[in-house]
Each structure stands twice: as C-alpha cells, then as structure tokens.
Design a protein around this motif. Structure first.
Motif, PDB file in Angstrom:
ATOM      1  N   GLN A  28     -77.936 -42.630  -1.390  1.00 37.71           N
ATOM      2  CA  GLN A  28     -76.721 -42.283  -2.138  1.00 37.71           C
ATOM      3  C   GLN A  28     -75.524 -42.186  -1.193  1.00 37.71           C
ATOM      4  OE1 GLN A  28     -76.888 -38.457  -4.094  1.00 37.71           O
ATOM      5  NE2 GLN A  28     -75.074 -38.881  -5.352  1.00 37.71           N
ATOM      6  N   ARG A  84     -74.529 -45.701  -0.098  1.00 33.07           N
ATOM      7  CA  ARG A  84     -73.741 -46.407  -1.135  1.00 33.07           C
ATOM      8  C   ARG A  84     -72.309 -45.894  -1.175  1.00 33.07           C
ATOM      9  NH1 ARG A  84     -78.444 -46.030  -3.998  1.00 33.07           N
ATOM     10  NH2 ARG A  84     -77.751 -44.177  -5.105  1.00 33.07           N
ATOM     11  N   LEU A  85     -72.153 -44.558  -1.085  1.00 42.93           N
ATOM     12  CA  LEU A  85     -70.818 -43.966  -1.114  1.00 42.93           C
ATOM     13  C   LEU A  85     -69.972 -44.501   0.048  1.00 42.93           C
ATOM     14  CD1 LEU A  85     -68.716 -41.850  -2.149  1.00 42.93           C
ATOM     15  CD2 LEU A  85     -69.787 -40.252  -0.552  1.00 42.93           C
ATOM     16  N   ASN A 101     -65.586 -50.649   1.719  1.00 41.62           N
ATOM     17  CA  ASN A 101     -65.174 -51.900   1.060  1.00 41.62           C
ATOM     18  C   ASN A 101     -63.836 -51.734   0.353  1.00 41.62           C
ATOM     19  OD1 ASN A 101     -67.321 -53.426   1.968  1.00 41.62           O
ATOM     20  ND2 ASN A 101     -68.592 -52.955   0.191  1.00 41.62           N
ATOM     21  N   GLU A 102     -63.627 -50.600  -0.263  1.00 38.86           N
ATOM     22  CA  GLU A 102     -62.360 -50.329  -0.946  1.00 38.86           C
ATOM     23  C   GLU A 102     -61.207 -50.262   0.065  1.00 38.86           C
ATOM     24  OE1 GLU A 102     -60.471 -46.920  -3.887  1.00 38.86           O
ATOM     25  OE2 GLU A 102     -62.647 -47.036  -3.669  1.00 38.86           O
ATOM     26  N   SER A 141     -62.725 -40.720  -1.238  1.00 39.96           N
ATOM     27  CA  SER A 141     -63.659 -40.803  -2.364  1.00 39.96           C
ATOM     28  C   SER A 141     -63.146 -39.964  -3.536  1.00 39.96           C
ATOM     29  CB  SER A 141     -65.054 -40.331  -1.942  1.00 39.96           C
ATOM     30  OG  SER A 141     -65.017 -38.974  -1.536  1.00 39.96           O
ATOM     31  N   LYS A 142     -63.618 -40.309  -4.730  1.00 41.84           N
ATOM     32  CA  LYS A 142     -63.158 -39.621  -5.944  1.00 41.84           C
ATOM     33  C   LYS A 142     -63.428 -38.128  -5.889  1.00 41.84           C
ATOM     34  CE  LYS A 142     -63.727 -43.673  -8.808  1.00 41.84           C
ATOM     35  NZ  LYS A 142     -64.522 -44.342  -9.824  1.00 41.84           N
ATOM     36  N   THR A 158     -70.498 -47.228   1.890  1.00 38.41           N
ATOM     37  CA  THR A 158     -70.297 -48.675   1.754  1.00 38.41           C
ATOM     38  C   THR A 158     -69.183 -48.978   0.764  1.00 38.41           C
ATOM     39  OG1 THR A 158     -72.615 -49.091   2.293  1.00 38.41           O
ATOM     40  CG2 THR A 158     -71.433 -50.847   1.150  1.00 38.41           C
ATOM     41  N   ASP A 159     -69.222 -48.336  -0.396  1.00 37.99           N
ATOM     42  CA  ASP A 159     -68.186 -48.554  -1.414  1.00 37.99           C
ATOM     43  C   ASP A 159     -66.810 -48.140  -0.899  1.00 37.99           C
ATOM     44  OD1 ASP A 159     -70.154 -49.474  -3.094  1.00 37.99           O
ATOM     45  OD2 ASP A 159     -70.247 -47.642  -4.326  1.00 37.99           O
ATOM     46  N   LEU A 160     -66.758 -46.998  -0.216  1.00 33.54           N
ATOM     47  CA  LEU A 160     -65.490 -46.491   0.297  1.00 33.54           C
ATOM     48  C   LEU A 160     -64.911 -47.430   1.365  1.00 33.54           C
ATOM     49  CD1 LEU A 160     -63.718 -44.008  -0.184  1.00 33.54           C
ATOM     50  CD2 LEU A 160     -64.866 -42.923   1.752  1.00 33.54           C
TER      51      LEU A 160
END
Length: 162
Positions: free
Chosen positions: A85, A88-89, A95-96, A53-54, A91-93
């Motif tokens: 939150q 979402r973090l 998927n990436e 993550s960023k 899930t996004d990670l």
C-alpha cells in the motif's frame, strides 16, 4: 521584383542586396530565439514540481528531469500501512509529480511553436531567393512535371487541413 539590366544586382536596391537583408533578418530572429531558449533552459533547470498526497501524509518533490529531490512524511501514518500500500502511494505520488513537471516543460516549449517554420520560410521560401532561382529552376529538364507534382501534393495536403 525585376532588376533593371543596368542596376547593380549586389547594390542596396538589387535583388541580391535584398536577399542579403532577408538573410540577416532571419539570422537575427534565430539569435533572438536562441537567447530565449537558453533563458528557458536555465529556468527549467531551476524548476521543480511538488505534490502532496490527498491524506497529507507525504509530499514528493521532483526536478526538471523527473528525478526525486525529496520525499517528506508529515505524519507517522505510513508506519501502519502495508508495504504494498505504501509502495502504491509513493509510486502514484511520484508519477503525479513527474507529470506536473512534464506539464511545466511542455508549457515552456510551446513558446517555440511555429518558430522553425517561420525561419525555414524566411530562408527558403517566399523570399527574393526563390525569385532569383526560379528562372534557373525553370530551365531544369522536367521542371514543369515537378511543378505540377508539387501542386498536386499541396492540394492533397490541403484536403487534410480542413
């Protein structure tokens, strides 16, 4: 290629001998591609994609089929996040990471672009097999009509290629 009437059509200089050589060459090309595919498959089975993550709080690692291999939390910052939150973090990670793995698979499979067309051409078109079968095709009722229709289809296809 015309074969003299006295020539042995099965001999090394005959049309069928030439066709046999073409088939063997195509089969060898197929064997090479098969070995290459097996190597790539084994390589992909061992591969993974890792994304952090960023904020460097968490890292996700996925396998070749997108399965989650690991989630590593580097800080305790996730403990102060709202559940939605954090969800979402993650899930996004994930998927990436899956997208990165998909890109690896696509890059590996691009090595096979055009292989099927080349094998198909060597086995069914533009070869001595076509030259051997053409007189038989010409004797078929409606051959001229079929040949003309094929030329028209080919012409229409060319319109879209440009």
């Amino acid at each position: 290629m015309t074969v003299p009437p006295t020539a042995d059509p099965f001999g090394p200089d005959g049309l069928l001998g030439s066709m046999s050589e073409e088939i063997e060459q195509a089969m060898e090309a197929l064997r090479v591609q098969q070995r290459k595919a097996e190597e790539i498959q084994a390589e992909l089975a061992r591969s993974s994609a890792t994304v952090t993550s960023k904020d460097r709080m968490v890292t996700a690692k996925v396998g070749p089929q997108g399965q989650v291999l690991a989630l590593t939390f580097h800080t305790t910052g996730y403990q102060e996040m709202a559940p939605a939150q954090l969800g979402r973090l993650l899930t996004d990670l994930l998927n990436e990471a899956r997208a990165a793995m998909g890109e690896q698979v696509i890059r590996a499979m691009r090595q096979f672009d055009g292989v099927g067309d080349a094998l198909r051409l060597s086995l069914s078109g533009g070869s001595s097999l076509d030259r051997l079968l053409e007189p038989l095709r010409a004797m078929k009722p409606g051959h001229d009509t079929e040949a003309e229709a094929e030329r028209r289809r080919a012409g229409r296809q060319d319109e879209f290629r440009e």
